[in-house]
Design a protein around this motif. Sequence first.
Motif, mmCIF file in Angstrom:
data_model
loop_
_atom_site.group_PDB
_atom_site.id
_atom_site.type_symbol
_atom_site.label_atom_id
_atom_site.label_comp_id
_atom_site.label_asym_id
_atom_site.label_seq_id
_atom_site.Cartn_x
_atom_site.Cartn_y
_atom_site.Cartn_z
ATOM 1 N N ASP A 1 1.240 3.606 4.621
ATOM 2 C CA ASP A 1 -0.069 3.832 4.006
ATOM 3 C C ASP A 1 -0.121 5.204 3.347
ATOM 4 O O ASP A 1 0.725 6.075 3.577
ATOM 5 N N LEU A 2 -1.142 5.393 2.499
ATOM 6 C CA LEU A 2 -1.370 6.650 1.806
ATOM 7 C C LEU A 2 -2.802 7.100 2.076
ATOM 8 O O LEU A 2 -3.677 6.289 2.377
ATOM 9 N N SER A 3 -3.041 8.394 1.938
ATOM 10 C CA SER A 3 -4.377 8.917 2.198
ATOM 11 C C SER A 3 -5.263 8.900 0.959
ATOM 12 O O SER A 3 -6.438 9.261 1.040
ATOM 13 N N ALA A 4 -4.737 8.482 -0.184
ATOM 14 C CA ALA A 4 -5.512 8.473 -1.424
ATOM 15 C C ALA A 4 -6.751 7.596 -1.264
ATOM 16 O O ALA A 4 -6.654 6.402 -0.969
ATOM 17 N N ALA A 5 -7.918 8.178 -1.473
ATOM 18 C CA ALA A 5 -9.166 7.433 -1.302
ATOM 19 C C ALA A 5 -9.300 6.304 -2.315
ATOM 20 O O ALA A 5 -10.006 5.325 -2.073
ATOM 21 N N SER A 6 -8.629 6.417 -3.456
ATOM 22 C CA SER A 6 -8.751 5.416 -4.515
ATOM 23 C C SER A 6 -7.752 4.274 -4.397
ATOM 24 O O SER A 6 -7.742 3.389 -5.251
ATOM 25 N N ARG A 7 -6.891 4.296 -3.379
ATOM 26 C CA ARG A 7 -5.959 3.178 -3.245
ATOM 27 C C ARG A 7 -6.753 1.890 -3.016
ATOM 28 O O ARG A 7 -7.811 1.886 -2.388
ATOM 29 N N ALA A 8 -6.215 0.797 -3.517
ATOM 30 C CA ALA A 8 -6.922 -0.484 -3.423
ATOM 31 C C ALA A 8 -6.642 -1.203 -2.131
ATOM 32 O O ALA A 8 -7.419 -2.080 -1.722
ATOM 33 N N ILE B 1 5.810 2.171 -2.445
ATOM 34 C CA ILE B 1 6.289 2.739 -1.186
ATOM 35 C C ILE B 1 6.540 4.214 -1.463
ATOM 36 O O ILE B 1 7.393 4.558 -2.281
ATOM 37 N N SER B 2 5.795 5.070 -0.799
ATOM 38 C CA SER B 2 5.904 6.497 -1.117
ATOM 39 C C SER B 2 5.483 7.346 0.064
ATOM 40 O O SER B 2 4.640 6.947 0.877
ATOM 41 N N ALA B 3 6.057 8.533 0.125
ATOM 42 C CA ALA B 3 5.551 9.541 1.043
ATOM 43 C C ALA B 3 4.164 9.963 0.573
ATOM 44 O O ALA B 3 3.846 9.914 -0.618
ATOM 45 N N ASP B 4 3.330 10.369 1.531
ATOM 46 C CA ASP B 4 1.968 10.766 1.211
ATOM 47 C C ASP B 4 1.957 12.186 0.647
ATOM 48 O O ASP B 4 2.578 13.087 1.213
ATOM 49 N N HIS B 5 1.244 12.357 -0.476
ATOM 50 C CA HIS B 5 1.177 13.685 -1.101
ATOM 51 C C HIS B 5 -0.022 13.715 -2.047
ATOM 52 O O HIS B 5 -0.352 12.696 -2.677
ATOM 53 N N PRO B 6 -0.689 14.856 -2.186
ATOM 54 C CA PRO B 6 -1.843 14.933 -3.084
ATOM 55 C C PRO B 6 -1.544 14.535 -4.527
ATOM 56 O O PRO B 6 -2.404 13.958 -5.208
ATOM 57 N N LEU B 7 -0.349 14.842 -5.024
ATOM 58 C CA LEU B 7 -0.015 14.464 -6.400
ATOM 59 C C LEU B 7 0.041 12.947 -6.568
ATOM 60 O O LEU B 7 -0.371 12.408 -7.602
ATOM 61 N N VAL B 8 0.540 12.256 -5.546
ATOM 62 C CA VAL B 8 0.559 10.782 -5.584
ATOM 63 C C VAL B 8 -0.871 10.263 -5.550
ATOM 64 O O VAL B 8 -1.242 9.342 -6.294
ATOM 65 N N GLY B 9 -1.695 10.864 -4.702
ATOM 66 C CA GLY B 9 -3.098 10.463 -4.642
ATOM 67 C C GLY B 9 -3.825 10.690 -5.952
ATOM 68 O O GLY B 9 -4.655 9.864 -6.372
ATOM 69 N N GLN B 10 -3.514 11.780 -6.623
ATOM 70 C CA GLN B 10 -4.152 12.064 -7.907
ATOM 71 C C GLN B 10 -3.791 11.007 -8.944
ATOM 72 O O GLN B 10 -4.635 10.572 -9.736
ATOM 73 N N ALA B 11 -2.516 10.571 -8.953
ATOM 74 C CA ALA B 11 -2.093 9.520 -9.887
ATOM 75 C C ALA B 11 -2.820 8.213 -9.594
ATOM 76 O O ALA B 11 -3.239 7.488 -10.511
ATOM 77 N N ILE B 12 -2.981 7.904 -8.312
ATOM 78 C CA ILE B 12 -3.700 6.688 -7.928
ATOM 79 C C ILE B 12 -5.158 6.758 -8.370
ATOM 80 O O ILE B 12 -5.742 5.762 -8.824
ATOM 81 N N ASP B 13 -5.768 7.953 -8.260
ATOM 82 C CA ASP B 13 -7.144 8.137 -8.731
ATOM 83 C C ASP B 13 -7.246 7.847 -10.225
ATOM 84 O O ASP B 13 -8.180 7.182 -10.687
ATOM 85 N N GLU B 14 -6.302 8.360 -10.998
ATOM 86 C CA GLU B 14 -6.318 8.145 -12.442
ATOM 87 C C GLU B 14 -6.176 6.664 -12.777
ATOM 88 O O GLU B 14 -6.832 6.162 -13.706
ATOM 89 N N LEU B 15 -5.324 5.975 -12.040
ATOM 90 C CA LEU B 15 -5.120 4.549 -12.309
ATOM 91 C C LEU B 15 -6.358 3.737 -11.934
ATOM 92 O O LEU B 15 -6.687 2.758 -12.598
#
Length: 346
Positions: free
Chosen positions: A156-163, A129-143
């Motif tokens: 929801d988050l805007s990270a394209a790599s979220r599952a 559960i998180s606010a949307d932010h590019p740094l959070v998205g970057q961590a999700i990409d790495e994972l």
Amino acid sequence: MNRPTIADLAKAAGVSVSTVNRLLHGTGTLRPQTADLILSAAQQIGFRSSGPLHERRRDNLPHRHLSFLMQQSHRPLCRIWAEALLGACARRTDAVIEPDMLFQDDPSPEAVAANLLKMGGSADAIAVISADHPLVGQAIDELRVKGVPVIAYVTDLSAASRAGFVGTDNWKAGRTAAWFISQTSGRPGKVFPLIGSNRYQFQDISDASFRSYMREHAPEFHVSETLLTHEAPKNAYAIVRRLIAEEPELRGIFVNGGGISGVLRAMRELAAEQQCKIRVVCRDIGPETRKGLSEGLITASLCHPVDRMPEELIDVMLRMIERTDTRLIEQRIVPFEILTPESIWT
């Protein structure tokens, strides 16, 4: 009468003797459905090793380490969500789940991203559960690259790599909140939406749809600029106290995030004849909200279902562990619950 043998058990279950032996001796893996079939047959024929079979059945299940990055340990609602998730893990019958629950009291994107990466060192899947932010998205990409799926929960988050994403229909929630305020206010006036953060997608979407409904169906109401509480009850209290003092035409408050306890504190300081002129709709279901509903201070709570959402989340997490090679995003939209002073169960 002779005791049932392994051959008898295999015949009763409709499987081979070697399949029963694999479960009994732990020499291989079986599908959970096959293990359940053998256990059921063992009970029916009185097979004497049914106790060890139950233990073997559990050992045969996949073992998963699921991590949950929650928000704000001081908020009762977040504690309720966490307890519900732990209960859902314990009830799961198709996997042995080791849950890891971490509360994110520092909501900065740097802290969230750091904790995501740390949890990814041992987790099979992570829900956040998180606010949307590019740094959070970057961590999700790495994972994602490491094969650890991350599922957004509640918002929801805007990270394209979220599952995946598990939450409610926030567009409908905002319009429903507007319906309650416009239909129950009695006369036109001013309405004030409150949100915790502009970066929580579920709050931003609900805020937009709230305004959409008011423009379409209740243009006689004036909807103010959205006011920011930063999820802090003291901020919400100060905002509502100011509105009460400065806005004689105050008719409604949409608490679209944290801070409901502060709103209720301000409302309780009003005389009864003033309280009944202000409609409060929120998206919380913690103990303060239940009390506010029972007191008649809250017109409606449009809350996330505490029972069903955790079950859906665990299901998505387990599914995405098996599908780390896909770029597909799994989305589960769960209907929100509507609680009113007449329907609340205390």
